[in-house]
Design an enzyme around this catalytic site. Sequence first.
Site, PDB file in Angstrom:
ATOM      1  N   ASP A 115       0.866  -0.927  -0.090  1.00 42.95           N
ATOM      2  CA  ASP A 115       0.013   0.008   0.143  1.00 42.95           C
ATOM      3  C   ASP A 115       0.740   1.146  -0.112  1.00 42.95           C
ATOM      4  O   ASP A 115       1.569   1.518   0.792  1.00 42.95           O
ATOM      5  CB  ASP A 115      -0.955  -0.081   1.323  1.00 42.95           C
TER       6      ASP A 115
ATOM      7  N   ASP B  15     -10.065 -16.803 -16.220  1.00 40.26           N
ATOM      8  CA  ASP B  15     -11.024 -17.234 -14.903  1.00 40.26           C
ATOM      9  C   ASP B  15     -12.114 -18.229 -15.413  1.00 40.26           C
ATOM     10  O   ASP B  15     -12.812 -17.959 -16.406  1.00 40.26           O
ATOM     11  CB  ASP B  15     -11.666 -15.912 -14.450  1.00 40.26           C
TER      12      ASP B  15
ATOM     13  N   ASP C  84      -5.473 -11.129 -15.560  1.00 39.88           N
ATOM     14  CA  ASP C  84      -6.639 -11.936 -15.011  1.00 39.88           C
ATOM     15  C   ASP C  84      -7.892 -11.672 -15.784  1.00 39.88           C
ATOM     16  O   ASP C  84      -8.257 -10.472 -15.652  1.00 39.88           O
ATOM     17  CB  ASP C  84      -6.781 -12.003 -13.529  1.00 39.88           C
TER      18      ASP C  84
ATOM     19  N   ASP D 286      -1.800  -1.453  -3.769  1.00 38.34           N
ATOM     20  CA  ASP D 286      -2.017  -0.569  -4.869  1.00 38.34           C
ATOM     21  C   ASP D 286      -0.909  -0.791  -5.813  1.00 38.34           C
ATOM     22  O   ASP D 286       0.215  -1.449  -5.751  1.00 38.34           O
ATOM     23  CB  ASP D 286      -2.235   0.779  -4.805  1.00 38.34           C
TER      24      ASP D 286
ATOM     25  N   GLU E  77      -7.941 -21.435 -15.965  1.00 31.76           N
ATOM     26  CA  GLU E  77      -8.404 -22.160 -14.589  1.00 31.76           C
ATOM     27  C   GLU E  77      -9.493 -22.923 -14.910  1.00 31.76           C
ATOM     28  O   GLU E  77     -10.676 -22.669 -15.314  1.00 31.76           O
ATOM     29  CB  GLU E  77      -9.032 -20.972 -13.873  1.00 31.76           C
TER      30      GLU E  77
ATOM     31  N   ASN F 130      -0.264   4.560  -0.439  1.00 28.68           N
ATOM     32  CA  ASN F 130      -0.964   5.712  -0.144  1.00 28.68           C
ATOM     33  C   ASN F 130      -1.760   5.626   1.030  1.00 28.68           C
ATOM     34  O   ASN F 130      -2.760   6.362   1.427  1.00 28.68           O
ATOM     35  CB  ASN F 130      -1.963   6.128  -1.248  1.00 28.68           C
TER      36      ASN F 130
ATOM     37  N   HIS G 190      -5.404 -17.760  -4.637  1.00 25.80           N
ATOM     38  CA  HIS G 190      -6.161 -16.832  -4.001  1.00 25.80           C
ATOM     39  C   HIS G 190      -7.354 -17.305  -3.495  1.00 25.80           C
ATOM     40  O   HIS G 190      -8.404 -16.872  -2.762  1.00 25.80           O
ATOM     41  CB  HIS G 190      -6.335 -15.601  -4.557  1.00 25.80           C
ATOM     42  N   ASP G 191      -7.744 -18.776  -3.957  1.00 27.58           N
ATOM     43  CA  ASP G 191      -8.863 -19.373  -3.499  1.00 27.58           C
ATOM     44  C   ASP G 191      -8.898 -20.702  -2.709  1.00 27.58           C
ATOM     45  O   ASP G 191      -9.886 -21.364  -2.323  1.00 27.58           O
ATOM     46  CB  ASP G 191      -9.460 -19.932  -4.966  1.00 27.58           C
TER      47      ASP G 191
HETATM   48  O1  TEU Z   1     -12.568 -19.204  -9.018  1.00 27.34           O
HETATM   49  C1  TEU Z   1     -13.451 -20.160  -9.662  1.00 27.34           C
HETATM   50  C2  TEU Z   1     -13.932 -21.068  -8.660  1.00 27.34           C
HETATM   51  O2  TEU Z   1     -14.126 -20.821  -7.568  1.00 27.34           O
HETATM   52  C3  TEU Z   1     -13.933 -22.785  -8.854  1.00 27.34           C
HETATM   53  O3  TEU Z   1     -13.862 -23.368  -7.807  1.00 27.34           O
HETATM   54  C4  TEU Z   1     -15.318 -22.726  -9.518  1.00 27.34           C
HETATM   55  O4  TEU Z   1     -16.123 -23.177  -8.278  1.00 27.34           O
HETATM   56  C5  TEU Z   1     -15.354 -23.972 -10.586  1.00 27.34           C
HETATM   57  O5  TEU Z   1     -14.453 -23.588 -11.337  1.00 27.34           O
HETATM   58  C6  TEU Z   1     -16.707 -23.903 -11.048  1.00 27.34           C
HETATM   59  O6  TEU Z   1     -16.763 -25.237 -11.815  1.00 27.34           O
HETATM   60  C7  TEU Z   1     -12.665 -18.216  -9.952  1.00 27.34           C
HETATM   61  C8  TEU Z   1     -11.808 -17.251  -9.237  1.00 27.34           C
HETATM   62  O7  TEU Z   1     -10.234 -17.780  -8.881  1.00 27.34           O
HETATM   63  C9  TEU Z   1     -12.387 -16.798  -7.891  1.00 27.34           C
HETATM   64  O8  TEU Z   1     -11.462 -15.867  -7.176  1.00 27.34           O
HETATM   65  C10 TEU Z   1     -13.625 -16.110  -8.446  1.00 27.34           C
HETATM   66  O9  TEU Z   1     -14.406 -16.059  -7.145  1.00 27.34           O
HETATM   67  C11 TEU Z   1     -14.572 -17.118  -9.001  1.00 27.34           C
HETATM   68  O10 TEU Z   1     -13.881 -17.492 -10.255  1.00 27.34           O
HETATM   69  C12 TEU Z   1     -15.521 -16.196  -9.895  1.00 27.34           C
HETATM   70  O11 TEU Z   1     -14.837 -15.323 -10.634  1.00 27.34           O
HETATM   71 CA    CA Z   2      -3.358   1.887  -1.023  1.00 30.44          CA
END
Ligand code: TEU
Ligand code: CA
Length: 569
Positions: free
Chosen positions: A30, A215, A112, A38, A296, A32, A358-359
């Site tokens: 960060d 995604d 992304d 950011d 993904e 600011n 991140h998931d």
């Molecule tokens: O994640 C997709 C996700 O959550 C998968 O496990 C999904 O349930 C599966 O592919 C469905 O068949 C992506 C991003 O990485 C996540 O952060 C987002 O929340 C999500 O898509 C929606 O954009």
């Molecule tokens: Ca910031």
Amino acid sequence: MIADNRKMDGVEDWWKRAVFYQIYPRSYKDSNHDGIGDLPGIIAQLDYLNDGTDQSLGIDAIWFSPFFTSPDHDFGYDVADYCDIDPRYGTLEDFDRLLEEAHKREIRVMLDLVVNHTSDQHPWFMESRSSRDNPKRDWYIWKEGRGKGNRPPNNWRNNFFGRAWNFDQLTGQYYLHSFLKEQPDLNWENQAVREAVGNVIRFWLDRGVDGFRLDVAHIYCKDQQFRDNPSLLRGLNRVGGLAPADRLPLANIMKKLSLPELQVRKYNQHMPETHNVLKEFRRIYDSYPAVTSVGEIVADDPELIASYYGSNNDELHMNFYFELLQCRWKAGAFRRCIELWEKTLPAGAWPAYTLSNHDVVRALSRYGHDRDADKRARLLALMLLTLRGTPFVYYGEEIGMKEALLPKEKLKDPIGVKWYPLHRGRDGCRTPMQWKAGCGAGFSTAETWLPLGPELEQRNVQKQQSDSHSLLNLYKQLIWLRKTLPALYEGSYRSITDGIAEDCYCYLRQAEDQALVICLNFSSQQRQIILSDLGQPQLLFSTSPATAKGGIGQSLTLQPYEGCLYALK
Ligand code: TEU
Ligand code: CA
């Protein structure tokens, strides 16, 4: 010393050699003082990522989670303008500077691309929803309700628990949302949508971007009869991928019960038409130099995931193999997982691997919190950086950041907010990067948007920079060593099982005139490995600081959780 493959200019398939690093922009740095990461903050940290010397981490490319305009219902994965930067992260000028500064350091930039759905605040959707005869009505998926009770058009569920249809009072129809109702699905059967998204791709490629992470690219197109999905009972015997005994228990439950949708996703994912969309995208990438993509793609069956490379290698350049994230802590589980994927991949297809993103719960925390956790992290790092394929390091993985267990009142992710304590959501793996100990962890001087993760005192960059035996320095040494070893960044893969204990995983990586063996001891006991008829191994790297480098005989001794990289004469 600039290693051989640093000069990747003009190398069309640079992405096969590159080590990628995923940054969740909200949590990186960060600049600011608003507690939110950011773009200027990221620019300030580029030298940490790669300054051309082995004092830096040495990564070659960054995948940024979305920083486009978004109301943040799904923290950027609900995009309201694909061609602008959300003011929280900065401006397009900041982005151009970030790109320029990254390229100066030979760091490439992957964005992304979240186009299965937009935000419900996107102008496209605002128009589409405004009236049944709006020209953009068909850019989204609108359907009449069913029967007297005006029930949803079918039984499809969204991916965050709940139904996938939202009734819109204004025009008296339902619209489809595979995630939150604030994330309406685009209608990929509509050529105008394909063209509009194609223009988004060109907008960023014209700016100099080097690639895209797609995604949920497997759910763009849906069954056009919108048939009900088969019930859960039909899905209990799901096939494909890891054997249950090799998969983490929670992952088994999620898969067995088809969580979170509680049904067999037969008609709202993996439709054949989606491949045509990906081929169209690929034609756009290929009209620019050296662009790459990674999918993904979530599926039970590896064959299905592999199909997204395209029948003529004309769809995605790479696909993650997420089964690696679900392996139990067993050498055999990892070996069988990689062997299955290697066997399934079509000729010429290039894998992509990651241990975290991140998931999902951070890898270090997936495999336990005992005192050996850090040894296991070192072993996993050696595996990730020596498998055949492109490794993706998740921010903070290099300093052993752990999953944060956040109290309900601190949760932001809609999954955790809605389903706590059943599901704590994904915030735990998205906490601010830990640059140094103390308040704000060097991430921000303001109150941070999420609390800091655990064990900040030793899990921070500043402390680990100065400790030659730290996990951070292990990642650095390995990433820089990897650049000099063609057998790693372009060689073949073969498991070695003869004479190898069940709780060890060994494999051979070979390039033209180089052969390397990697031996990973997943057990808490010392292990002896006999590499018969593989020549004289010479130790190049060990995850255990106590193990001396240099030539050794046929019999190798691995300490508990030790991983070693050997060169074969
Ligand atoms: O994640 C997709 C996700 O959550 C998968 O496990 C999904 O349930 C599966 O592919 C469905 O068949 C992506 C991003 O990485 C996540 O952060 C987002 O929340 C999500 O898509 C929606 O954009
Ligand atoms: Ca910031």
